[in-house]
Design a protein around this motif. Sequence first.
Motif, PDB file in Angstrom:
ATOM      1  N   LEU A 114       0.830  -1.209   0.000  1.00 11.99           N
ATOM      2  CA  LEU A 114       0.000   0.000   0.000  1.00 11.99           C
ATOM      3  C   LEU A 114       0.861   1.255   0.000  1.00 11.99           C
ATOM      4  O   LEU A 114       0.548   2.233  -0.703  1.00 11.99           O
ATOM      5  CB  LEU A 114      -0.939  -0.011   1.210  1.00 11.99           C
ATOM      6  CG  LEU A 114      -1.948   1.115   1.301  1.00 11.99           C
ATOM      7  CD1 LEU A 114      -2.922   1.040   0.125  1.00 11.99           C
ATOM      8  CD2 LEU A 114      -2.694   1.052   2.608  1.00 11.99           C
ATOM      9  N   ALA A 115       1.945   1.242   0.738  1.00  9.60           N
ATOM     10  CA  ALA A 115       2.828   2.408   0.777  1.00  9.60           C
ATOM     11  C   ALA A 115       3.483   2.655  -0.577  1.00  9.60           C
ATOM     12  O   ALA A 115       3.596   3.810  -1.016  1.00  9.60           O
ATOM     13  CB  ALA A 115       3.897   2.218   1.858  1.00  9.60           C
ATOM     14  N   CYS A 168       0.776   4.148  -2.897  1.00 13.13           N
ATOM     15  CA  CYS A 168       0.515   5.563  -2.572  1.00 13.13           C
ATOM     16  C   CYS A 168       1.695   6.450  -2.959  1.00 13.13           C
ATOM     17  O   CYS A 168       1.498   7.571  -3.445  1.00 13.13           O
ATOM     18  CB  CYS A 168       0.211   5.715  -1.082  1.00 13.13           C
ATOM     19  SG  CYS A 168      -1.375   5.033  -0.599  1.00 13.13           S
ATOM     20  N   ALA A 221       1.683   6.894  -6.795  1.00  9.53           N
ATOM     21  CA  ALA A 221       0.599   7.792  -7.199  1.00  9.53           C
ATOM     22  C   ALA A 221       0.917   9.239  -6.819  1.00  9.53           C
ATOM     23  O   ALA A 221       0.681  10.167  -7.608  1.00  9.53           O
ATOM     24  CB  ALA A 221      -0.713   7.343  -6.555  1.00  9.53           C
ATOM     25  N   ALA A 222       1.457   9.437  -5.640  1.00  6.49           N
ATOM     26  CA  ALA A 222       1.785  10.790  -5.197  1.00  6.49           C
ATOM     27  C   ALA A 222       2.921  11.387  -6.024  1.00  6.49           C
ATOM     28  O   ALA A 222       2.903  12.581  -6.347  1.00  6.49           O
ATOM     29  CB  ALA A 222       2.159  10.781  -3.716  1.00  6.49           C
ATOM     30  N   ALA A 259       0.122  15.874  -2.357  1.00  4.26           N
ATOM     31  CA  ALA A 259       0.882  14.786  -2.976  1.00  4.26           C
ATOM     32  C   ALA A 259       2.315  14.753  -2.445  1.00  4.26           C
ATOM     33  O   ALA A 259       2.864  13.671  -2.182  1.00  4.26           O
ATOM     34  CB  ALA A 259       0.869  14.942  -4.488  1.00  4.26           C
ATOM     35  N   THR A 266       2.210  13.313   0.912  1.00  3.07           N
ATOM     36  CA  THR A 266       1.910  11.884   0.843  1.00  3.07           C
ATOM     37  C   THR A 266       3.166  11.073   0.542  1.00  3.07           C
ATOM     38  O   THR A 266       3.314   9.941   1.022  1.00  3.07           O
ATOM     39  CB  THR A 266       0.821  11.628  -0.213  1.00  3.07           C
ATOM     40  OG1 THR A 266      -0.330  12.379   0.139  1.00  3.07           O
ATOM     41  CG2 THR A 266       0.448  10.162  -0.290  1.00  3.07           C
ATOM     42  N   SER A 297       4.016   8.164   3.055  1.00  4.71           N
ATOM     43  CA  SER A 297       4.054   6.784   2.555  1.00  4.71           C
ATOM     44  C   SER A 297       5.440   6.166   2.755  1.00  4.71           C
ATOM     45  O   SER A 297       5.553   4.953   2.960  1.00  4.71           O
ATOM     46  CB  SER A 297       3.632   6.738   1.090  1.00  4.71           C
ATOM     47  OG  SER A 297       4.499   7.511   0.304  1.00  4.71           O
TER      48      SER A 297
END
Length: 125
Positions: free
Chosen positions: A67-68, A71, A74-75, A94, A97, A101
Amino acid sequence: MTTNEDLQRIGFLPFDTVRSAFNHQYEVSKMNAITAWQGVERTQNWQFISNIKPQTALNLGRAIISLAIFCMLAAIAIAYFYDAYFSISEQTCAHLTVLISAAFFKLGYVVRLAAHHALGNYNAG
């Protein structure tokens, strides 16, 4: 010449009494330190979390890492590659994040390493 009884009467203690009291206190604090260290060893054997098994913790660590990474990617895409399509506040989020993350990635890695250690795999890296 004063005797030990005279010194005790006015509030002074003989040297042997002070030394024995100090030795007693030293032995008590040494025993407390040993007891505290044994408590640390007990907590390292997964006895402090009785409802989480090492295999569950291993899966949890892997999920946190996955998950990290998602994220973070994406960020990074929002903050650096597609910045023209997002407002300044979204880009700021972002950027934050990415930092958050990364911290979760490290947390997941530590959970994963602790689970490998509990399973007896000491070479996991």
